[in-house]
Motif scaffolding. Structure first.
Motif, short mmCIF file in Angstrom:
data_model
loop_
_atom_site.label_atom_id
_atom_site.label_comp_id
_atom_site.label_asym_id
_atom_site.label_seq_id
_atom_site.Cartn_x
_atom_site.Cartn_y
_atom_site.Cartn_z
N VAL A 166 0.84 -1.21 0.00
CA VAL A 166 0.00 0.00 0.00
C VAL A 166 0.87 1.25 0.00
O VAL A 166 0.58 2.22 -0.71
N LEU A 167 1.93 1.25 0.79
CA LEU A 167 2.84 2.40 0.82
C LEU A 167 3.48 2.64 -0.55
O LEU A 167 3.65 3.79 -0.98
N LYS A 168 3.80 1.56 -1.26
CA LYS A 168 4.39 1.69 -2.60
C LYS A 168 3.38 2.29 -3.57
O LYS A 168 3.74 3.10 -4.43
N ILE A 169 2.12 1.89 -3.44
CA ILE A 169 1.07 2.44 -4.31
C ILE A 169 0.90 3.93 -4.04
O ILE A 169 0.75 4.74 -4.97
N ILE A 170 0.93 4.32 -2.76
CA ILE A 170 0.83 5.74 -2.40
C ILE A 170 1.96 6.54 -3.04
O ILE A 170 1.75 7.61 -3.61
N LYS A 171 3.15 5.98 -2.98
CA LYS A 171 4.32 6.66 -3.56
C LYS A 171 4.18 6.80 -5.07
O LYS A 171 4.54 7.83 -5.65
N ASN A 172 3.68 5.76 -5.73
CA ASN A 172 3.50 5.81 -7.19
C ASN A 172 2.50 6.88 -7.59
O ASN A 172 2.64 7.52 -8.64
N ILE A 173 1.50 7.10 -6.75
CA ILE A 173 0.47 8.09 -7.05
C ILE A 173 0.97 9.50 -6.78
O ILE A 173 0.73 10.43 -7.55
N ASN A 174 1.71 9.66 -5.66
CA ASN A 174 2.17 11.00 -5.28
C ASN A 174 3.51 10.91 -4.56
O ASN A 174 3.58 10.56 -3.38
N LEU A 175 4.56 11.24 -5.28
CA LEU A 175 5.91 11.18 -4.71
C LEU A 175 6.07 12.12 -3.52
O LEU A 175 6.95 11.93 -2.68
N ASN A 176 5.23 13.14 -3.46
CA ASN A 176 5.35 14.16 -2.41
C ASN A 176 4.37 13.95 -1.26
O ASN A 176 4.20 14.83 -0.42
N ALA A 177 3.72 12.81 -1.22
CA ALA A 177 2.72 12.55 -0.19
C ALA A 177 3.34 12.60 1.21
O ALA A 177 4.47 12.16 1.43
N ASN A 178 2.58 13.14 2.16
CA ASN A 178 2.95 13.12 3.57
C ASN A 178 1.94 12.26 4.31
O ASN A 178 0.73 12.40 4.10
N ILE A 179 2.42 11.37 5.15
CA ILE A 179 1.52 10.44 5.83
C ILE A 179 1.91 10.25 7.29
O ILE A 179 3.02 10.58 7.71
N SER A 180 0.96 9.72 8.04
CA SER A 180 1.21 9.27 9.41
C SER A 180 0.77 7.81 9.50
O SER A 180 -0.27 7.45 8.95
N VAL A 181 1.56 7.02 10.19
CA VAL A 181 1.24 5.60 10.33
C VAL A 181 1.30 5.22 11.80
O VAL A 181 2.32 5.43 12.47
N GLY A 182 0.19 4.68 12.31
CA GLY A 182 0.16 4.19 13.68
C GLY A 182 0.15 2.67 13.68
O GLY A 182 -0.60 2.05 12.93
N ARG A 183 0.99 2.08 14.49
CA ARG A 183 1.06 0.62 14.58
C ARG A 183 0.96 0.19 16.04
O ARG A 183 1.59 0.77 16.91
N GLU A 184 0.12 -0.81 16.29
CA GLU A 184 -0.03 -1.36 17.64
C GLU A 184 -0.38 -0.26 18.65
O GLU A 184 0.19 -0.21 19.76
N LEU A 185 -1.29 0.62 18.29
CA LEU A 185 -1.63 1.75 19.14
C LEU A 185 -2.15 1.30 20.50
O LEU A 185 -2.97 0.40 20.60
N THR A 186 -1.66 1.95 21.54
CA THR A 186 -1.93 1.72 22.98
C THR A 186 -1.29 0.46 23.52
O THR A 186 -1.39 0.17 24.71
N LYS A 187 -0.60 -0.30 22.68
CA LYS A 187 0.04 -1.54 23.14
C LYS A 187 1.50 -1.31 23.48
O LYS A 187 2.04 -0.22 23.30
N LYS A 188 2.16 -2.35 23.93
CA LYS A 188 3.54 -2.25 24.42
C LYS A 188 4.48 -1.71 23.35
O LYS A 188 5.38 -0.91 23.63
N PHE A 189 4.33 -2.15 22.11
CA PHE A 189 5.25 -1.75 21.05
C PHE A 189 4.63 -0.71 20.12
O PHE A 189 4.92 -0.67 18.92
N GLU A 190 3.81 0.14 20.68
CA GLU A 190 3.17 1.21 19.92
C GLU A 190 4.20 2.09 19.25
O GLU A 190 5.24 2.43 19.82
N GLU A 191 3.90 2.49 18.00
CA GLU A 191 4.73 3.48 17.33
C GLU A 191 3.87 4.31 16.39
O GLU A 191 2.92 3.81 15.78
N ILE A 192 4.20 5.58 16.30
CA ILE A 192 3.53 6.49 15.39
C ILE A 192 4.62 7.20 14.58
O ILE A 192 5.46 7.90 15.14
#
Length: 271
Positions: A166-192
């Motif tokens: 999905v990230l590769k598709i976003i890049k192909n559509i817009n090289l200048n895209a800005n995004i935020s990605v949340g993973r494992e939110l509220t859990k031990k290994f949470e990252e944003i």
């Protein structure tokens, strides 16, 4: 009158449950849940003894009559999903519709949300956003949705198996895209992670093992709208004999412009 309570449950950290939710889960006659094993963990932690009945996407229609009978008998029901809020990319729509048609009350009990967790911790110029749940299968359909929503702050869920594609598709559509990605939110290994599509894609490509559930914000593409303003700012800074790199960094920091887009304008636009 009997009620159906739509109860939000924690998306990871079991402490993220409201006092009201605990009271409701204790007071109702039955709890309808996606997976009784998952809900049992929450109930055990808060000593909730209410009877659990499975209600998932494969049993939605089959359970409607059972729950309507409970309500007709004067019993109250709580609907929960495995995590987060029912009906938000989770089962419940069919039940809510049936309950309302029969004249029973539906009461929301709010709580944790992966979407709001990401939005509350991510910079965006506008308050508006569009949530679309999970992206469809197939690269072509994904690309169509992303293209159609380039002018939206687009939020969606994604799985660890598909996130890189999905990230590769976003890049192909817009090289200048800005995004935020949340993973494992509220859990031990949470990252944003927040940044350009290049930065985020590189980050996850360098991870040896990608795990956890993702929520993604693709920020509104305002570069074309802002182009005239950017060019005005470029002309002002050019007076100080700054390098193209310095100008793009300054405008990115002060105005929130995409630095790659500004740099491209500096190279292509005669000054």
């Amino acid at each position: 009158m009997s009620e159906l309570f739509i109860v939000s449950t924690p998306i990871g950290n079991l402490s993220d449950i409201t006092l009201r939710a605990i009271d409701v889960l204790n007071s109702v006659d039955v709890i309808a849940c996606e997976d009784t094993r998952n809900t049992s963990i929450l109930c055990d932690k808060y000593d909730i003894k209410t009877r659990l009945i499975s209600y998932h996407k494969y049993s939605e229609n089959a359970r409607i009559e059972l729950f309507l009978n409970y309500l007709s008998e004067g019993k109250n029901i709580a609907l929960v999903s495995d995590a987060g809020t029912p009906l938000i990319s989770d089962p419940g729509t069919i039940l809510v519709e049936a309950v309302k048609k029969e004249g029973f009350r539906v009461t929301p009990i709010v709580g944790a949300s992966a979407v709001l967790a990401l939005l509350s911790s991510s910079f965006r110029e506008d308050e508006d956003f569009k949530f679309i749940g999970f992206l469809p299968k197939g690269d072509t359909k994904i690309q169509e949705i992303l293209e159609l929503n380039k002018n939206e702050n687009l939020v969606f869920y994604e799985s660890p198996k598909r996130i890189l594609n999905v990230l590769k598709i976003i890049k192909n559509i817009n090289l200048n895209a800005n995004i935020s990605v949340g993973r494992e939110l509220t859990k031990k290994f949470e990252e944003i992670n927040e940044g350009s599509i290049d930065e985020i894609l590189t980050y996850y490509q360098n991870k040896s093992d990608i795990k956890g559930e993702f929520v993604v914000l693709v920020k509104k593409d305002k570069t074309e709208i802002d182009k005239k303003e950017i060019l005005k700012d470029i002309l002002k800074l050019k007076k100080y004999n700054l390098s193209n790199k310095d100008i793009s960094n300054i405008l990115s920091d002060l105005k929130g412009y995409n630095k790659n887009f500004v740099y491209d304008l500096l190279i292509k636009k005669p000054q």
